[in-house]
Design a protein around this motif. Structure first.
Motif, short mmCIF file in Angstrom:
data_model
loop_
_atom_site.label_atom_id
_atom_site.label_comp_id
_atom_site.label_asym_id
_atom_site.label_seq_id
_atom_site.Cartn_x
_atom_site.Cartn_y
_atom_site.Cartn_z
N GLU A 194 23.63 30.59 0.15
CA GLU A 194 25.23 31.41 1.71
C GLU A 194 26.41 30.38 0.85
O GLU A 194 27.59 30.91 0.75
CB GLU A 194 24.68 30.22 2.71
N GLU A 195 25.94 29.16 0.29
CA GLU A 195 27.61 28.49 -0.72
C GLU A 195 27.87 29.71 -2.08
O GLU A 195 29.31 30.54 -1.95
CB GLU A 195 27.19 27.46 -1.59
N ARG A 238 32.47 35.62 -1.55
CA ARG A 238 33.61 36.36 -0.55
C ARG A 238 34.64 36.29 -1.01
O ARG A 238 36.43 36.97 -0.08
CB ARG A 238 32.79 36.30 0.62
N THR A 239 35.11 34.91 -1.05
CA THR A 239 36.56 34.00 -0.57
C THR A 239 37.54 34.62 -2.07
O THR A 239 38.13 33.41 -1.77
CB THR A 239 36.70 32.62 0.04
N GLU A 283 29.43 32.72 -0.53
CA GLU A 283 30.59 33.03 0.28
C GLU A 283 32.10 32.29 -0.30
O GLU A 283 33.00 32.66 -0.67
CB GLU A 283 30.82 31.23 1.58
N SER A 328 32.15 23.60 -8.04
CA SER A 328 31.49 23.67 -6.57
C SER A 328 30.70 22.27 -6.99
O SER A 328 30.38 22.26 -6.24
CB SER A 328 31.13 24.61 -6.05
N LYS A 359 24.35 40.96 -2.15
CA LYS A 359 23.64 39.93 -2.26
C LYS A 359 21.87 40.37 -2.31
O LYS A 359 21.30 40.84 -1.61
CB LYS A 359 23.14 38.90 -0.88
#
Length: 220
Positions: A172-173, A179-180, A176, A143, A189
């Motif tokens: 946040e990144e 989570r995916t 995410e 990423s 967290k």
């Protein structure tokens, strides 16, 4: 096709390392990261704190092992002197006592006790957790938005715990991405957060080494 082959090879490598009693995840990451290696100088912790984190983990594990032996399965992960406890304990009293033991280890400033009162996990389950950690860390690297140096990943029974010192955007990144990721049941967290303008989040500049200069004492 390449992704499937890589997944199969990763599973095979982790299984072989686990059979030998080794922790395969970090070794696998080192091999897979290749040119995407991250410098220790990028770490937002001081060198003294990094040293403390490295010593807190074995000290805590040793103290708990001396007290409970193989009655518990415990993993201690320390970041910025914050200790995360994961694994399984036979009862609530044992779980609480382990927390007190780890909190008493020199250098630990706080703990997050995520030990579960459950039967001890199987080796197969732990291999699967290693593989999930491998996948999440690989996605962080790809990423280019989250550094594995800043966000530490711990997986237990399919639950991903995220530690580290990050900005709101990085947090946040990181959540995410975790989570995916396939196989992740839940994300917890435990980040400490800072602003991009804060000195600690800008990173530490490299300090030139002067001839004859003394290195800082551990824990400084």
């Amino acid at each position: 096709m390449k992704t499937n082959k890589l997944s199969a090879l990763c599973r095979l490598a982790l299984t072989a390392l686990a059979t030998l009693g080794l922790q395969g995840c970090e070794l696998a990451i080192l091999g897979a990261a290749g040119s995407a290696a991250f410098s220790i100088a990028e770490d937002r912790r001081t060198s003294g704190t990094q040293f403390d984190d490295e010593t807190i983990q074995p000290r805590a594990q040793s103290r708990v092992s001396d007290r409970f032996g193989d009655k518990v399965h415990l993993t201690v992960t320390s970041f910025n002197r914050m200790a995360l406890l994961t694994g399984e304990a036979p009862d609530e009293a044992t779980r609480e006592e382990i927390g007190k033991i780890v909190l008493g280890v020199p250098g630990v400033r706080a703990i997050t006790n995520e030990l579960q009162v459950l039967p001890i996990s199987t080796r197969t389950s732990r291999i699967n957790d290693e593989y999930i950690t491998f996948k999440v860390k690989g996605r962080y690297i790809n990423s280019r938005k989250v550094s594995p140096v800043h966000a530490k990943i711990v997986t237990e029974a399919g639950v991903v715990y995220l530690m580290g010192l990050v900005t709101d955007e990085e947090a946040e990144e990181a959540v995410e991405i975790a989570r995916t990721t396939d196989g992740v049941r839940k994300v917890v967290k435990i980040f400490e957060q800072c602003r991009p303008i804060d000195e600690v989040c800008r990173g530490r500049p490299k300090e030139p080494t002067k001839p004859g200069a003394k290195r800082p004492a551990p824990g400084a």
